[in-house]
Design a protein around this motif. Structure first.
Motif, PDB file in Angstrom:
ATOM      1  N   ALA A  24       0.694  -1.279   0.085  1.00 47.27           N
ATOM      2  CA  ALA A  24       0.063   0.005  -0.023  1.00 47.27           C
ATOM      3  C   ALA A  24       0.902   1.370   0.048  1.00 47.27           C
ATOM      4  N   ILE A  25       1.890   1.133   0.710  1.00 52.49           N
ATOM      5  CA  ILE A  25       3.020   2.233   0.857  1.00 52.49           C
ATOM      6  C   ILE A  25       3.540   2.617  -0.410  1.00 52.49           C
ATOM      7  N   LEU A  26       3.904   1.362  -1.192  1.00 50.52           N
ATOM      8  CA  LEU A  26       4.872   1.599  -2.329  1.00 50.52           C
ATOM      9  C   LEU A  26       3.987   2.145  -3.515  1.00 50.52           C
ATOM     10  N   PHE A  27       2.669   1.654  -3.642  1.00 47.48           N
ATOM     11  CA  PHE A  27       1.916   2.291  -4.228  1.00 47.48           C
ATOM     12  C   PHE A  27       1.271   3.808  -4.192  1.00 47.48           C
ATOM     13  N   ALA A  28       1.122   3.997  -3.092  1.00 41.11           N
ATOM     14  CA  ALA A  28       0.704   5.365  -2.497  1.00 41.11           C
ATOM     15  C   ALA A  28       1.858   6.416  -2.886  1.00 41.11           C
ATOM     16  N   GLN A  29       3.117   5.956  -2.517  1.00 44.15           N
ATOM     17  CA  GLN A  29       4.169   6.695  -2.895  1.00 44.15           C
ATOM     18  C   GLN A  29       4.505   6.952  -4.297  1.00 44.15           C
ATOM     19  N   GLU A  30       4.187   6.212  -5.189  1.00 38.77           N
ATOM     20  CA  GLU A  30       4.417   6.182  -6.526  1.00 38.77           C
ATOM     21  C   GLU A  30       3.235   7.061  -7.302  1.00 38.77           C
ATOM     22  N   PHE A  31       2.180   7.085  -6.585  1.00 35.01           N
ATOM     23  CA  PHE A  31       0.869   7.466  -7.175  1.00 35.01           C
ATOM     24  C   PHE A  31       0.201   8.783  -6.475  1.00 35.01           C
ATOM     25  N   ASN A  32       1.121   8.956  -5.608  1.00 41.21           N
ATOM     26  CA  ASN A  32       0.725  10.232  -4.526  1.00 41.21           C
ATOM     27  C   ASN A  32      -0.969   9.993  -3.970  1.00 41.21           C
ATOM     28  N   SER A  33      -1.020   8.771  -3.520  1.00 40.88           N
ATOM     29  CA  SER A  33      -2.428   8.300  -3.055  1.00 40.88           C
ATOM     30  C   SER A  33      -2.570   8.587  -1.552  1.00 40.88           C
ATOM     31  N   GLN A  34      -3.756   8.454  -1.278  1.00 36.65           N
ATOM     32  CA  GLN A  34      -4.279   8.332   0.164  1.00 36.65           C
ATOM     33  C   GLN A  34      -4.548   6.939   0.685  1.00 36.65           C
ATOM     34  N   VAL A  35      -4.259   6.328   1.519  1.00 39.35           N
ATOM     35  CA  VAL A  35      -4.665   4.950   1.959  1.00 39.35           C
ATOM     36  C   VAL A  35      -5.721   4.966   3.277  1.00 39.35           C
ATOM     37  N   SER A  36      -6.757   4.211   3.094  1.00 41.44           N
ATOM     38  CA  SER A  36      -7.548   3.795   4.204  1.00 41.44           C
ATOM     39  C   SER A  36      -7.265   2.381   4.578  1.00 41.44           C
ATOM     40  N   LEU A  37      -7.629   2.077   5.714  1.00 40.93           N
ATOM     41  CA  LEU A  37      -7.457   0.721   6.463  1.00 40.93           C
ATOM     42  C   LEU A  37      -8.510   0.123   6.985  1.00 40.93           C
ATOM     43  N   ILE A  38      -8.918  -1.055   6.572  1.00 42.81           N
ATOM     44  CA  ILE A  38     -10.181  -1.744   6.992  1.00 42.81           C
ATOM     45  C   ILE A  38      -9.971  -3.155   7.536  1.00 42.81           C
ATOM     46  N   HIS A  39     -10.380  -3.496   8.795  1.00 41.49           N
ATOM     47  CA  HIS A  39     -10.631  -4.856   9.436  1.00 41.49           C
ATOM     48  C   HIS A  39     -12.028  -4.981   9.695  1.00 41.49           C
ATOM     49  N   VAL A  40     -12.153  -6.346   9.253  1.00 42.99           N
ATOM     50  CA  VAL A  40     -13.812  -6.899   9.499  1.00 42.99           C
ATOM     51  C   VAL A  40     -13.727  -7.950  10.586  1.00 42.99           C
ATOM     52  N   ILE A  41     -14.428  -7.841  11.717  1.00 47.23           N
ATOM     53  CA  ILE A  41     -14.469  -8.849  12.746  1.00 47.23           C
ATOM     54  C   ILE A  41     -15.649  -9.850  12.239  1.00 47.23           C
TER      55      ILE A  41
END
Length: 376
Positions: A24-41
């Motif tokens: 996620a960091i690799l792609f975000a740094q390359e494309f200047n993206s923002q990241v959301s994180l999800i966990h489902v219980i």
């Protein structure tokens, strides 16, 4: 040019989640993206008090991953904790927000497992409409080699568009692979020359391959084109091993698809066994850059179609709109143009079909509230 703006990273707190975050960091740094994180219980039968305790506990753990992302200079849009079936909640979140790609981990399969990639990941591949990046348990510092197997279908065309975009951004070498599968016919009634027939079929496929590639601009990237002969999924896997490929891109429906929710049989076999990370594409591109780089082209087609429609040359207008739809299947102005043209021609069934198709796209991308704005 728009970049890959929004990434949804799925976290289950297994060791593989670290690889998901790294990518996620690799792609975000390359494309200047923002990241959301999800966990489902998964346990949805807890008491309200216990749910609160469990949610708070997992929220703290998820925040640790969020802090890691932030420490690499990447913006974290939000962290999400949900209860329910993981694949359903992930798809729901992806559809409600404008995510370009979902990133999920593929666990190591045990012998006899029905779901070789893990239940959630396989269901995401089958039922999710947004590009899905699946992470295998291997480290990667940079994407240097990408392969995109193609079978000339619409799904393969979309996958190759995305592969070209990623190759440009990562300065990676792109391998475009096609596999010819020989026939082996035996008949007691007729003499069959398999060798001659396979030679003829292969020559035809080579021409189709060349025609398929003519649709794409490949001069700006490092690329190699290869055609192999044999069992498609075995040849693709062997090619990946031989060339030490970092990333595979495949469409999830191709010439062998049986329904919209099923993976193509070759894609299914390859993704279950492939050693590298892979992206599956279905109804959307991973970035908007291909569309934007060809914006003038679609505007030109639309303008030509509208002139033909205005002059009541409906059959020619229909040809233009149909051509545009093949290139841009999610383009609402194109679909509305098809509806209007079919209405003028008295094709009521087609009007109903394209109206339903347009509604599906609008609801998926923007939400129900936009249906009225598009007069749907």
């Amino acid at each position: 040019m728009k970049l890959l703006k929004n990434i949804l990273a799925t976290v289950d707190f297994s060791p593989l989640s670290n690889k998901v975050i790294e990518n996620a960091i690799l792609f975000a740094q390359e494309f200047n993206s923002q990241v959301s994180l999800i966990h489902v219980i998964e346990d949805d039968d807890l008491s309200p008090n216990m749910k609160t305790v469990v949610k708070e506990n997992y929220a703290k753990k998820l925040q640790e991953y969020a802090n890691k992302v932030k420490s690499e200079g990447v913006t974290v849009n939000k962290t999400i904790i949900e209860f329910g079936a993981p694949f359903e909640r992930i798809i729901q979140e992806a559809q409600n927000e404008d995510y370009n790609v979902i990133i999920a981990g593929a666990r190591e399969a045990s012998k006899g497992d029905s779901y070789k990639l893990g239940t959630t990941t396989e269901k995401l591949i089958r039922k999710n409409q947004i590009p899905l990046l699946v992470i295998k348990n291997r480290g990667i510092d940079h994407i240097k080699k990408i392969v995109c197997p193609v079978d000339f279908s619409d799904a393969a065309q979309r996958a190759l568009k995305n592969a070209i975009t990623l190759a440009e951004h990562f300065n990676a070498e792109l391998y475009i692979l096609n596999v010819f599968k020989p026939i082996d016919i035996f008949s007691k009634r007729f003499e069959v020359d398999n060798a001659a027939e396979n030679k003829r079929l292969k020559a035809t496929q080579e021409k189709d391959f060349a025609s398929f590639l003519d649709k794409f601009q490949l001069k700006s990237i490092k690329h190699k084109i290869e055609m192999r002969e044999g069992n498609p999924h075995q040849e693709i896997l062997q090619f990946i091993e031989e060339n030490k490929i970092d990333l595979l891109l495949m469409g999830t429906t191709g010439k062998s698809n049986l329904s919209r929710i099923l993976m193509g049989s070759i894609t299914e076999k390859v993704t279950r066994e492939v050693p590298c990370n892979f992206i599956t594409t279905k109804a959307r591109d991973i970035t908007d850059s291909y569309f934007e780089s060809n914006l003038k082209s679609i505007e030109s087609i639309l303008n030509a179609a509208r002139v033909l429609y205005k002059n009541k040359n409906y059959e020619k207008a229909l040809e233009k709109y149909t051509m545009a739809l093949k290139e841009y299947p999610d383009n609402i102005p194109v679909i509305i143009g098809l509806m209007e043209t079919h209405k003028a021609l008295g094709n009521d069934n087609k009007v109903t079909h394209f109206r339903s198709y347009a509604k599906e796209i609008v609801k998926r991308i923007w939400g129900d509230e936009y249906l009225e704005k598009f007069n749907l």
